[in-house]
Design an enzyme around this catalytic site. Structure first.
Site, PDB file in Angstrom:
ATOM      1  CB  SER A   4      -0.937   0.007   1.210  1.00 26.05           C
ATOM      2  OG  SER A   4      -0.199  -0.129   2.415  1.00 26.05           O
ATOM      3  N   GLY A  41      -1.934  -4.233   1.000  1.00 26.23           N
ATOM      4  CA  GLY A  41      -2.012  -5.457   1.802  1.00 26.23           C
ATOM      5  C   GLY A  41      -1.041  -6.544   1.377  1.00 26.23           C
ATOM      6  CG  ASN A  70       1.199  -5.217   4.560  1.00 23.84           C
ATOM      7  OD1 ASN A  70       0.720  -4.464   5.390  1.00 23.84           O
ATOM      8  ND2 ASN A  70       1.128  -4.958   3.264  1.00 23.84           N
ATOM      9  CG  ASP A 151      -3.494   4.430   8.215  1.00 22.14           C
ATOM     10  OD1 ASP A 151      -2.598   5.306   8.239  1.00 22.14           O
ATOM     11  OD2 ASP A 151      -3.715   3.725   7.212  1.00 22.14           O
ATOM     12  CG  HIS A 154      -1.370   3.538   4.621  1.00 20.73           C
ATOM     13  ND1 HIS A 154      -2.208   2.924   5.536  1.00 20.73           N
ATOM     14  CD2 HIS A 154      -0.871   2.559   3.829  1.00 20.73           C
ATOM     15  CE1 HIS A 154      -2.215   1.628   5.291  1.00 20.73           C
ATOM     16  NE2 HIS A 154      -1.406   1.380   4.272  1.00 20.73           N
TER      17      HIS A 154
END
Length: 176
Positions: A4, A41, A70, A151, A154
């Site tokens: 991402s 992801g 991730n 979040d 990001h």
């Protein structure tokens, strides 16, 4: 090949650092084409499963591998992540591509050994496969919470040019 952070999560596709890279290449190094094979992801296992078909199809001169965040967030064993990234590098080099390996760092919540080992994976792979290495994609923006979306994972659209400026010196020698 990324996750991402390279797919431009939370912004329009044209705002992400990879899209900005295409614009810079058109201006500064015409003739290069960017294929953004990043998926939000994505893990190193997913990248390893996709890489062979992608490099055979695209026949790239350069592959930027920006995966692992991730894996680290999920606590994937370091040897598994290293093996997956090694597969990706090997497949890329097999078709004659030069590789830029873009590293990531993890917060200390999984322990100092994991955090250190995670970062060391990138250095070890770059040395083993003689690839270019950018140790930490988020280096220029990581210390300021304002550079991240709600979040706290990001980066915002506003800092994407900084990410590109950080990647550019590691990528530029591969363009020759």
């Amino acid at each position: 090949m990324g996750d991402s952070l390279s797919a431009g999560y939370g912004m329009s596709a044209s705002e992400g650092w990879v899209s900005l890279l295409q614009q810079r290449l058109q201006r500064d190094a015409p003739g290069w084409r960017v294929v953004n094979a990043s998926i939000s992801g994505e893990t190193s296992a997913g990248g390893a499963s996709r890489i062979a078909k992608a490099v055979v199809r695209e026949q790239p001169d350069i592959v930027i591998i920006a995966l692992g965040a991730n894996d680290g967030l999920r606590g994937l064993p370091l040897a598994d992540a290293r093996r997956n990234l090694a597969r990706m590098i090997g497949a890329s080099q097999h078709v004659g591509a030069r590789v830029l390996l873009v590293g990531m760092r993890m917060p200390p919540n999984l322990g100092a050994d994991y955090t250190r080992g995670f970062e060391d994976n990138y250095r070890l792979l770059a040395k083993t496969f003689e690839t270019a290495l950018l140790p930490f994609l988020l280096e220029p923006i990581a210390s300021d919470r304002a550079n991240f979306q709600d979040d706290n994972l990001h980066p915002t659209a506003a800092v994407q040019p900084q990410l590109l400026d950080h990647v550019w010196p590691a990528l530029q020698p591969l363009l020759r």
